[in-house]
Enzyme design. Structure first.
Site, PDB file in Angstrom:
ATOM      1  N   GLU A  85      -7.295  -4.583  33.731  1.00 34.33           N
ATOM      2  CA  GLU A  85      -8.117  -4.568  32.521  1.00 34.33           C
ATOM      3  C   GLU A  85      -7.375  -3.967  31.328  1.00 34.33           C
ATOM      4  OE1 GLU A  85     -11.149  -1.682  34.407  1.00 34.33           O
ATOM      5  OE2 GLU A  85     -11.372  -1.340  32.266  1.00 34.33           O
ATOM      6  N   CYS A  98      -5.235  -0.861  24.443  1.00 34.54           N
ATOM      7  CA  CYS A  98      -4.949   0.034  25.556  1.00 34.54           C
ATOM      8  C   CYS A  98      -4.607  -0.831  26.763  1.00 34.54           C
ATOM      9  CB  CYS A  98      -6.188   0.889  25.837  1.00 34.54           C
ATOM     10  SG  CYS A  98      -6.033   1.925  27.295  1.00 34.54           S
ATOM     11  N   CYS A 105      -3.717   2.857  40.993  1.00 31.30           N
ATOM     12  CA  CYS A 105      -2.925   4.061  40.674  1.00 31.30           C
ATOM     13  C   CYS A 105      -2.927   4.941  41.918  1.00 31.30           C
ATOM     14  CB  CYS A 105      -3.588   4.801  39.505  1.00 31.30           C
ATOM     15  SG  CYS A 105      -2.686   6.278  38.968  1.00 31.30           S
ATOM     16  N   CYS A 109      -6.373  11.393  40.421  1.00 32.30           N
ATOM     17  CA  CYS A 109      -7.193  12.279  39.576  1.00 32.30           C
ATOM     18  C   CYS A 109      -8.666  12.110  39.959  1.00 32.30           C
ATOM     19  CB  CYS A 109      -6.983  11.978  38.094  1.00 32.30           C
ATOM     20  SG  CYS A 109      -5.293  12.290  37.566  1.00 32.30           S
ATOM     21  N   CYS A 112     -11.225   9.913  37.795  1.00 30.47           N
ATOM     22  CA  CYS A 112     -10.752   8.629  37.264  1.00 30.47           C
ATOM     23  C   CYS A 112     -11.055   7.477  38.223  1.00 30.47           C
ATOM     24  CB  CYS A 112      -9.246   8.722  37.009  1.00 30.47           C
ATOM     25  SG  CYS A 112      -8.543   7.196  36.371  1.00 30.47           S
ATOM     26  N   GLY A 152      -3.210   3.093  35.863  1.00 29.21           N
ATOM     27  CA  GLY A 152      -1.818   3.290  36.277  1.00 29.21           C
ATOM     28  C   GLY A 152      -1.176   4.505  35.650  1.00 29.21           C
ATOM     29  N   GLU A 153      -0.098   4.952  36.295  1.00 29.14           N
ATOM     30  CA  GLU A 153       0.676   6.080  35.774  1.00 29.14           C
ATOM     31  C   GLU A 153       2.027   5.528  35.300  1.00 29.14           C
ATOM     32  OE1 GLU A 153       0.629   9.273  34.848  1.00 29.14           O
ATOM     33  OE2 GLU A 153       2.793   9.061  34.581  1.00 29.14           O
ATOM     34  N   SER A 184       1.006   7.735  28.003  1.00 30.60           N
ATOM     35  CA  SER A 184       0.278   8.893  28.533  1.00 30.60           C
ATOM     36  C   SER A 184       0.654   9.135  29.988  1.00 30.60           C
ATOM     37  CB  SER A 184      -1.223   8.604  28.418  1.00 30.60           C
ATOM     38  OG  SER A 184      -1.979   9.645  28.985  1.00 30.60           O
ATOM     39  N   SER A 207      -1.691  14.393  29.990  1.00 28.69           N
ATOM     40  CA  SER A 207      -3.049  14.645  30.480  1.00 28.69           C
ATOM     41  C   SER A 207      -3.078  16.043  31.063  1.00 28.69           C
ATOM     42  CB  SER A 207      -3.413  13.607  31.552  1.00 28.69           C
ATOM     43  OG  SER A 207      -3.438  12.335  30.959  1.00 28.69           O
ATOM     44  N   LEU A 208      -3.558  16.962  30.265  1.00 26.89           N
ATOM     45  CA  LEU A 208      -3.508  18.375  30.645  1.00 26.89           C
ATOM     46  C   LEU A 208      -4.776  18.752  31.427  1.00 26.89           C
ATOM     47  CD1 LEU A 208      -1.736  20.877  30.286  1.00 26.89           C
ATOM     48  CD2 LEU A 208      -2.770  21.245  28.057  1.00 26.89           C
ATOM     49  N   HIS A 209      -5.908  18.593  30.822  1.00 27.59           N
ATOM     50  CA  HIS A 209      -7.226  18.740  31.454  1.00 27.59           C
ATOM     51  C   HIS A 209      -7.574  20.126  31.993  1.00 27.59           C
ATOM     52  CE1 HIS A 209      -7.370  14.536  30.766  1.00 27.59           C
ATOM     53  NE2 HIS A 209      -6.786  14.138  31.880  1.00 27.59           N
ATOM     54  N   ASN A 283     -15.994  10.679  31.085  1.00 24.26           N
ATOM     55  CA  ASN A 283     -16.885   9.543  31.373  1.00 24.26           C
ATOM     56  C   ASN A 283     -17.273   9.644  32.830  1.00 24.26           C
ATOM     57  OD1 ASN A 283     -17.047   7.576  29.112  1.00 24.26           O
ATOM     58  ND2 ASN A 283     -14.817   7.693  29.263  1.00 24.26           N
ATOM     59  N   CYS A 326     -11.249   3.522  31.784  1.00 20.19           N
ATOM     60  CA  CYS A 326     -10.305   3.908  32.830  1.00 20.19           C
ATOM     61  C   CYS A 326     -10.595   3.273  34.184  1.00 20.19           C
ATOM     62  CB  CYS A 326     -10.266   5.418  32.987  1.00 20.19           C
ATOM     63  SG  CYS A 326      -9.985   6.254  31.440  1.00 20.19           S
TER      64      CYS A 326
HETATM   65  N1  SAH Z   1      -1.910   7.929  34.210  1.00 25.63           N
HETATM   66  C1  SAH Z   1      -1.881   8.254  32.815  1.00 25.63           C
HETATM   67  C2  SAH Z   1      -2.695   7.305  31.956  1.00 25.63           C
HETATM   68  C3  SAH Z   1      -4.088   7.115  32.436  1.00 25.63           C
HETATM   69  S1  SAH Z   1      -5.573   7.256  31.667  1.00 25.63           S
HETATM   70  C4  SAH Z   1      -2.347   9.671  32.605  1.00 25.63           C
HETATM   71  O1  SAH Z   1      -2.785  10.307  33.560  1.00 25.63           O
HETATM   72  O2  SAH Z   1      -2.220  10.174  31.498  1.00 25.63           O
HETATM   73  C5  SAH Z   1      -5.602   7.904  30.090  1.00 25.63           C
HETATM   74  C6  SAH Z   1      -6.410   9.207  30.004  1.00 25.63           C
HETATM   75  O3  SAH Z   1      -7.782   9.082  30.400  1.00 25.63           O
HETATM   76  C7  SAH Z   1      -5.824  10.307  30.894  1.00 25.63           C
HETATM   77  O4  SAH Z   1      -5.796  11.505  30.171  1.00 25.63           O
HETATM   78  C8  SAH Z   1      -6.846  10.392  32.009  1.00 25.63           C
HETATM   79  O5  SAH Z   1      -6.784  11.625  32.675  1.00 25.63           O
HETATM   80  C9  SAH Z   1      -8.129  10.146  31.258  1.00 25.63           C
HETATM   81  N2  SAH Z   1      -9.269   9.725  32.095  1.00 25.63           N
HETATM   82  C10 SAH Z   1      -9.283   8.991  33.214  1.00 25.63           C
HETATM   83  N3  SAH Z   1     -10.528   8.819  33.676  1.00 25.63           N
HETATM   84  C11 SAH Z   1     -11.332   9.466  32.822  1.00 25.63           C
HETATM   85  C12 SAH Z   1     -12.746   9.662  32.756  1.00 25.63           C
HETATM   86  N4  SAH Z   1     -13.563   9.147  33.669  1.00 25.63           N
HETATM   87  N5  SAH Z   1     -13.220  10.399  31.720  1.00 25.63           N
HETATM   88  C13 SAH Z   1     -12.396  10.915  30.779  1.00 25.63           C
HETATM   89  N6  SAH Z   1     -11.066  10.754  30.787  1.00 25.63           N
HETATM   90  C14 SAH Z   1     -10.527  10.054  31.807  1.00 25.63           C
END
Ligand code: SAH
Length: 342
Positions: A85, A98, A105, A109, A112, A152-153, A184, A207-209, A283, A326
């Protein structure tokens, strides 16, 4: 293939080198979906190409357009039947796409949807490009920004992603400025270091989180492999070598990483990093029990970072009426198809 590679290939097929330039134009400038369109190439040459190479052209399986903001989500079929997608977001400053970099992947995470069924395979550079080509062709509107933030990463498919960036920014192709391309990553340190030496001027988003490894491990299994004490110096090196400011993505999950204490730790952690924080209200996906932080918690988090002089934005939710982010759309499509078969 880039133009020099394509020229070699065309010569090996016994054709004149200028045919490579024509072919390249058809593919990367006119965004042609098929060899059959390339009417100024001799039929015999086109036949030879069909015998000796495969032409990447994604099939649009489904397309949804949001009534709210014109966002479009595309499900594309690959040559081997896999589905990916991509998303088109229309902003005042231009159209942003995007793209996915892998089918599925393997990073795991917790919040995700893309990773729920693991990794199927890497996408080729051509399959990444074609997501943008099909979208530009279907709207007739120029794509000016690209973010590699779909399924994907990217650092887990490093060589193809770098090849993709070079082709996308090639002046003989779509010629999208590298400054308008963002990659990213969840924090694969060797990839970040290598990317810093490629001589590219793309934006790196991390993606720090979470503000520490302890909380990060509860959300992202990759945190067991690479600690923030390795990731952040690698990001700093990226900034120093490329001069490109970093983006830190921080998905806010209620009760997990969204309190004031975490905002304080985050501010401390990144204060010397020249970065910008993008807060993403998570999300929720139905396979997990994570909830979006409340409006107040989000504003408080943002306010604290701003007070500390950090540049912060809250990601605007787009295309809410056309199914999540995502990997959620692909996941629900595959599920429906599966139910249809049984
Ligand atoms: N693999 C890469 C790119 C993937 S997604 C990465 O990890 O950065 C892009 C961003 O969306 C990342 O920061 C990921 O952690 C975030 N993401 C994925 N699922 C999500 C969700 N359900 N809600 C909010 N952010 C999400």
């Amino acid at each position: 293939m880039n133009l020099p590679e394509l020229t070699e290939f065309v010569k090996e097929l016994g054709e004149k080198p200028f045919r490579a330039k024509q072919l390249y134009q058809w593919m990367h400038e006119k965004l042609s979906p098929s060899l059959d369109d390339m009417t100024n190439l001799p039929k015999t040459f086109r036949e030879k190409l069909k015998e000796n190479a495969s032409y990447t052209s994604l099939e649009t399986v489904q397309m949804y357009e949001s009534d709210i903001d014109g966002t479009r989500k595309y499900l594309f079929g690959l040559g081997d039947g896999n589905i990916i997608e991509s998303v088109l977001m229309r902003y005042k400053h231009g159209n942003s796409v995007c793209i996915s970099s892998q089918v599925g992947c393997r990073m795991g995470c917790r919040f995700c949807a893309s990773t729920l069924d693991g990794l199927t395979r890497n996408l080729t550079a051509g399959e990444m490009l074609d997501q943008i080509y099909r979208i530009q062709l279907s709207t007739g509107e120029r794509v000016s920004n690209v973010v590699v933030m779909g399924s994907g990463e990217p650092m887990d498919n490093y060589d193809n992603v770098v090849r993709f960036v070079r082709l996308l920014s090639d002046e003989n192709g779509l010629n999208i400025s590298q400054r308008n391309i963002t990659v990213s990553t969840c924090g694969l340190v060797p990839g970040i270091k290598k990317l810093a030496d490629e001589g590219l001027s793309i934006t790196l988003a991390l993606s720090l989180h979470a503000p520490n490894d302890e909380v990060r491990k509860t959300l992202m299994p990759i945190a067991y492999k690479y600690s923030l004490s390795e990731i952040l110096p690698a990001c700093k090196e990226y900034f120093e070598k490329t001069g490109r400011r970093l983006t830190f993505e921080y998905s806010l999950v209620q009760g997990v990483n969204d309190n004031l204490d975490e905002a304080k730790k985050l501010a401390e952690l990144i204060k010397d990093m020249h970065g910008h924080v993008n807060l993403i209200p998570v999300n929720p996906i139905k396979e997990r029990d994570y909830k979006q932080s409340g409006r107040e918690a989000i504003e408080q988090f943002k306010g604290y970072l701003e007070k500390k002089g950090i540049n912060v934005t809250i990601r605007r939710e787009m295309g809410r009426d056309i199914s999540g982010a995502c990997g959620q759309l692909r996941k629900s499509y595959l599920k429906k198809e599966g139910e249809g078969e049984s």
